[in-house]
Design a protein around this motif. Structure first.
Motif, PDB file in Angstrom:
ATOM      1  N   LEU A   1       0.790  -1.228   0.000  1.00  0.00           N
ATOM      2  CA  LEU A   1       0.000   0.000   0.000  1.00  0.00           C
ATOM      3  C   LEU A   1       0.823   1.281   0.000  1.00  0.00           C
ATOM      4  O   LEU A   1       0.282   2.358  -0.281  1.00  0.00           O
ATOM      5  CB  LEU A   1      -0.944   0.003   1.206  1.00  0.00           C
ATOM      6  CG  LEU A   1      -1.891  -1.201   1.308  1.00  0.00           C
ATOM      7  CD1 LEU A   1      -2.782  -1.074   2.534  1.00  0.00           C
ATOM      8  CD2 LEU A   1      -2.730  -1.342   0.050  1.00  0.00           C
TER       9      LEU A   1
ATOM     10  N   LYS B   1       3.964   0.124  -3.595  1.00  0.00           N
ATOM     11  CA  LYS B   1       3.451  -0.275  -4.900  1.00  0.00           C
ATOM     12  C   LYS B   1       2.253   0.546  -5.355  1.00  0.00           C
ATOM     13  O   LYS B   1       1.835   0.444  -6.500  1.00  0.00           O
ATOM     14  CB  LYS B   1       3.081  -1.759  -4.884  1.00  0.00           C
ATOM     15  CG  LYS B   1       4.293  -2.668  -4.712  1.00  0.00           C
ATOM     16  CD  LYS B   1       3.951  -4.103  -5.020  1.00  0.00           C
ATOM     17  CE  LYS B   1       5.216  -4.963  -4.976  1.00  0.00           C
ATOM     18  NZ  LYS B   1       4.943  -6.356  -5.383  1.00  0.00           N
ATOM     19  N   GLU B   2       1.668   1.324  -4.464  1.00  0.00           N
ATOM     20  CA  GLU B   2       0.492   2.102  -4.841  1.00  0.00           C
ATOM     21  C   GLU B   2       0.648   3.546  -4.378  1.00  0.00           C
ATOM     22  O   GLU B   2       1.275   3.821  -3.356  1.00  0.00           O
ATOM     23  CB  GLU B   2      -0.774   1.495  -4.235  1.00  0.00           C
ATOM     24  CG  GLU B   2      -1.063   0.080  -4.730  1.00  0.00           C
ATOM     25  CD  GLU B   2      -2.462  -0.347  -4.375  1.00  0.00           C
ATOM     26  OE1 GLU B   2      -3.398   0.350  -4.806  1.00  0.00           O
ATOM     27  OE2 GLU B   2      -2.615  -1.347  -3.675  1.00  0.00           O
ATOM     28  N   ASP B   3       0.048   4.434  -5.110  1.00  0.00           N
ATOM     29  CA  ASP B   3       0.068   5.856  -4.783  1.00  0.00           C
ATOM     30  C   ASP B   3      -1.291   6.235  -4.221  1.00  0.00           C
ATOM     31  O   ASP B   3      -2.198   6.641  -4.954  1.00  0.00           O
ATOM     32  CB  ASP B   3       0.402   6.687  -6.022  1.00  0.00           C
ATOM     33  CG  ASP B   3       0.540   8.173  -5.693  1.00  0.00           C
ATOM     34  OD1 ASP B   3       0.752   8.491  -4.504  1.00  0.00           O
ATOM     35  OD2 ASP B   3       0.418   9.006  -6.607  1.00  0.00           O
ATOM     36  N   LEU B   4      -1.453   6.094  -2.924  1.00  0.00           N
ATOM     37  CA  LEU B   4      -2.721   6.364  -2.259  1.00  0.00           C
ATOM     38  C   LEU B   4      -2.648   7.710  -1.543  1.00  0.00           C
ATOM     39  O   LEU B   4      -1.560   8.171  -1.173  1.00  0.00           O
ATOM     40  CB  LEU B   4      -3.041   5.244  -1.262  1.00  0.00           C
ATOM     41  CG  LEU B   4      -3.180   3.846  -1.880  1.00  0.00           C
ATOM     42  CD1 LEU B   4      -3.309   2.795  -0.786  1.00  0.00           C
ATOM     43  CD2 LEU B   4      -4.364   3.774  -2.819  1.00  0.00           C
TER      44      LEU B   4
ATOM     45  N   THR C   1     -11.440  -1.336  -5.213  1.00  0.00           N
ATOM     46  CA  THR C   1     -10.374  -1.149  -4.228  1.00  0.00           C
ATOM     47  C   THR C   1     -10.049  -2.456  -3.531  1.00  0.00           C
ATOM     48  O   THR C   1      -8.882  -2.829  -3.362  1.00  0.00           O
ATOM     49  CB  THR C   1     -10.807  -0.098  -3.191  1.00  0.00           C
ATOM     50  OG1 THR C   1     -10.996   1.152  -3.845  1.00  0.00           O
ATOM     51  CG2 THR C   1      -9.762   0.062  -2.103  1.00  0.00           C
TER      52      THR C   1
ATOM     53  N   GLY D   1      -8.435  -4.884  -5.947  1.00  0.00           N
ATOM     54  CA  GLY D   1      -7.050  -4.508  -6.182  1.00  0.00           C
ATOM     55  C   GLY D   1      -6.157  -4.881  -5.018  1.00  0.00           C
ATOM     56  O   GLY D   1      -5.023  -5.337  -5.221  1.00  0.00           O
ATOM     57  N   ALA D   2      -6.675  -4.719  -3.789  1.00  0.00           N
ATOM     58  CA  ALA D   2      -5.883  -5.081  -2.615  1.00  0.00           C
ATOM     59  C   ALA D   2      -5.626  -6.582  -2.569  1.00  0.00           C
ATOM     60  O   ALA D   2      -4.508  -7.036  -2.316  1.00  0.00           O
ATOM     61  CB  ALA D   2      -6.613  -4.638  -1.345  1.00  0.00           C
TER      62      ALA D   2
ATOM     63  N   SER E   1      -3.244  -7.632  -5.379  1.00  0.00           N
ATOM     64  CA  SER E   1      -1.854  -7.251  -5.147  1.00  0.00           C
ATOM     65  C   SER E   1      -1.143  -8.202  -4.191  1.00  0.00           C
ATOM     66  O   SER E   1       0.088  -8.219  -4.139  1.00  0.00           O
ATOM     67  CB  SER E   1      -1.788  -5.827  -4.588  1.00  0.00           C
ATOM     68  OG  SER E   1      -2.440  -5.745  -3.338  1.00  0.00           O
TER      69      SER E   1
ATOM     70  N   ARG F   1      -6.488  -0.029   3.433  1.00  0.00           N
ATOM     71  CA  ARG F   1      -6.627   0.635   2.140  1.00  0.00           C
ATOM     72  C   ARG F   1      -7.789   1.624   2.169  1.00  0.00           C
ATOM     73  O   ARG F   1      -7.716   2.716   1.600  1.00  0.00           O
ATOM     74  CB  ARG F   1      -6.834  -0.404   1.046  1.00  0.00           C
ATOM     75  CG  ARG F   1      -6.736   0.182  -0.361  1.00  0.00           C
ATOM     76  CD  ARG F   1      -6.982  -0.895  -1.384  1.00  0.00           C
ATOM     77  NE  ARG F   1      -6.983  -0.333  -2.723  1.00  0.00           N
ATOM     78  CZ  ARG F   1      -6.042  -0.541  -3.631  1.00  0.00           C
ATOM     79  NH1 ARG F   1      -5.022  -1.283  -3.336  1.00  0.00           N
ATOM     80  NH2 ARG F   1      -6.132   0.000  -4.830  1.00  0.00           N
TER      81      ARG F   1
ATOM     82  N   GLN G   1      -7.556   5.798   1.660  1.00  0.00           N
ATOM     83  CA  GLN G   1      -8.282   6.536   0.637  1.00  0.00           C
ATOM     84  C   GLN G   1      -9.311   7.510   1.203  1.00  0.00           C
ATOM     85  O   GLN G   1      -9.582   8.550   0.613  1.00  0.00           O
ATOM     86  CB  GLN G   1      -8.982   5.559  -0.316  1.00  0.00           C
ATOM     87  CG  GLN G   1      -8.010   4.754  -1.170  1.00  0.00           C
ATOM     88  CD  GLN G   1      -8.714   3.826  -2.141  1.00  0.00           C
ATOM     89  OE1 GLN G   1      -9.604   3.088  -1.755  1.00  0.00           O
ATOM     90  NE2 GLN G   1      -8.309   3.858  -3.390  1.00  0.00           N
TER      91      GLN G   1
END
Length: 561
Positions: free
Chosen positions: A108, A111-114, A269, A272-273, A276, A339, A343
């Motif tokens: 989170l 690897k992700e841009d939250l 969401t 995707g979590a 991943s 996550r 967000q």
């Protein structure tokens, strides 16, 4: 200082979560108070790294206070846990959460841009204090804290009775003699109508936002109207003036259904979590790993083995259930909940607890004592995993080594587990005090546990209809709230749900607090966000410290009663 704040915030939030159903996890509180207390010793020389470490440790303890809802739910459904059992559960569930924070960081953060609104807010506070060195915030913090803490001690709710704890809306005596349900004509006091002058409600309302405060108003209005029109609080019975919020079935249905609907609407969401997770085993490109691979293996082994032993030997869970809780509650639900918080700044721990209770029941743990451990694992492992992951976001911004945050948070586990256990044991030692506390999250979990154990026949007469009605409204409202063009005009669903299970006085206190800080001080008087945040933090801490201080003053004989 970090360790002191972690224990203090854990004890404080153990009390506040049962009083209000929400907590302020603690990183902002710890950072502000650390800065304020260090002013005489040269606060301007404090480094960002020191602030990050203190904030991380403070959030670790503050968030673990949420586990009191699990202990309270167990006490509501049967024999309460011993201090030893509460301490052991807090330790092993926290260790699992700490281990799970490693893959959460990989997934989170790297690897992700939250957006991480909560972590970014802490970063802003730290930068304001460090870069600008604003000493006014420390003065405002200490001045507000002392004044509001004194107010809590001096109020007429188990205090010195020098100032009121609430403002009644109308006269309960007049309303009790009425022969019609004309609430406006007879006064709202009979139906719980009052404004709680609670520093916690005022401060939290600012941090949660004005829409949430308006949601509390809507929930309170429904309870007060329903008390008359639907018979929640029959006319002519002044002894049950606070009864509306005891009828929490529509609120329970609304909270659970709205939470599940929100999860369903954000299925991308969640997908995707979960998707991943497939890449967890790939080569790590983390330039700043919290633990080396060998150390992670050793730490994880200790966490999982100790968890299995404690849950099997002390809580009578078979190994299959233990594995399920570790995988589902420890990892999968933490990914989903963290996550969501990354967000939206809202961690759906309440509804996640009920989901894990259901999954536990499906795996053979249908008895209330067993399925409640699902909710307990959410509050224990989730407190450590989600908050440490968020803390690492602002820690990364200040280039603080992640391993420093990991190990300093690990240092808080044992003392905070002890603090939460002893604090709840003290709350429970006075049965009248315990029953007086609203405990909305604990009651949700307790009633869910009874339903999984005994079926809907365990509910009082009429409760299932209200539960279903509240659920239907919760689904429809959340779907409507999901529309961007409509959302900004609607009260926030979380505020409505909590407003349906808290007393009207507390809900109206949240609304008044939001209006005061957002509209009067913020919009009309143009006070800065930094100042309002400082006042909000001081209000929250003052309620917690003052609430804990009053019984201490009783014990030493400095307060009558």
């Amino acid at each position: 200082m970090g360790l002191v704040f972690s224990v203090l915030l854990c004890a404080m939030n153990s009390y506040l979560t049962l009083s209000f159903g929400v907590i302020e996890e603690g990183p902002t509180i710890a950072a502000l108070f650390f800065f304020a207390l260090m002013l005489p010793f040269g606060a301007k020389s404090i480094t960002a790294t020191e602030m990050v470490i203190v904030a991380t440790m403070g959030s670790a303890g503050g968030s673990l206070g949420f586990i009191s809802n699990f202990y309270a739910a167990k006490a509501m459904t049967g024999e309460p846990y011993s201090i030893l059992d509460m301490t052991l559960f807090g330790i092993v569930s926290s260790l699992v959460g700490l281990a799970m924070a490693i893959p959460l960081r990989q997934l989170l953060i790297l690897k992700e841009d939250l957006p991480w609104p909560g972590a970014k807010a802490v970063e802003t506070v730290v930068r304001t204090l460090i870069d600008k060195g604003d000493p006014r915030q420390a003065v405002i913090l200490l001045g507000s804290f002392v004044a509001l803490c004194a107010y809590v001690v001096l109020n007429d709710e188990d205090g010195y009775a020098k100032v009121p704890s609430a403002l009644a809306l109308g006269s309960a005596a007049v309303a009790a003699t009425a022969t019609t349900p004309a609430i406006a004509a007879t006064g709202l006091a009979l139906y719980g109508g009052a404004i709680a002058l609670s520093p916690f409600a005022i401060g939290s309302a600012y941090l949660m936002g004005l829409r949430t405060g308006i949601g509390f108003l809507v929930g309170a209005a429904f309870l007060m109207v329903g008390a008359s029109w639907f018979g929640f609080s029959p006319i002519g019975h002044p002894e049950i003036t606070d009864a509306p919020h005891k009828f929490y079935w529509p609120g329970l249905g609304f909270l659970v259904a709205s939470g599940l609907t929100a999860l369903a609407l954000n299925w991308r969401t969640i997908a995707g979590a979960l998707r991943s997770m497939i890449s967890i085993g790939g080569k790590s490109e983390d330039p700043d790993p919290p633990l080396s691979p060998k150390l992670l293996l050793a730490f994880g082994t200790v966490a999982f083995v100790s968890c299995a032993l404690v849950l099997n030997l002390r809580f009578a869970l078979n190994l299959g259930l233990v594995v399920m809780l570790v995988v589902v509650a420890g990892l999968i639900q933490n990914i989903i909940a963290t996550r969501a918080a990354a967000q939206t700044n809202f961690n759906p721990a309440r509804v996640m607890g009920i989901l894990l209770q259901g999954i536990t029941a499906l795996f053979g743990g249908s008895s209330a004592a067993v399925n409640l451990t699902g909710a307990g694992f959410v509050s224990g492992s989730g407190a450590q995993a989600s908050l440490l992951t968020a803390d690492m976001v602002y820690g990364r911004s200040f280039k603080v080594p992640s391993r420093w945050q990991f190990w300093t948070q690990t240092l808080t586990v044992v003392p905070c587990a002890l603090a939460s256990a002893y604090m709840f044991d003290w709350i429970l030692s006075d049965k009248a005090r315990f029953e007086k506390m609203p405990s909305p999250v604990a009651r949700m979990w307790a009633e869910s546990a009874n339903i999984f154990d005994k079926g809907f026949d365990a509910l009082p007469a009429g409760a299932s209809s209200w539960l279903l009605g509240g659920a239907i409204v919760g689904v429809l409202y959340t779907l409507l709230e999901h529309l961007p063009a409509v959302r900004k005009w609607l009260p926030e669903s979380t505020g409505i749900g909590l407003g349906l299970v808290l007393s009207p006085a507390l809900s109206l206190g949240f609304f008044v607090g939001g209006f005061l800080l957002w509209i009067v001080l913020g919009r009309w008087l143009k006070w800065s966000d930094a100042t309002l945040t400082t006042i909000a933090v001081a209000s929250i801490v003052a309620e917690g410290i003052g609430g804990v201080l009053k019984p201490v003053l009783h014990v030493v004989g400095w307060m009558p009663g």
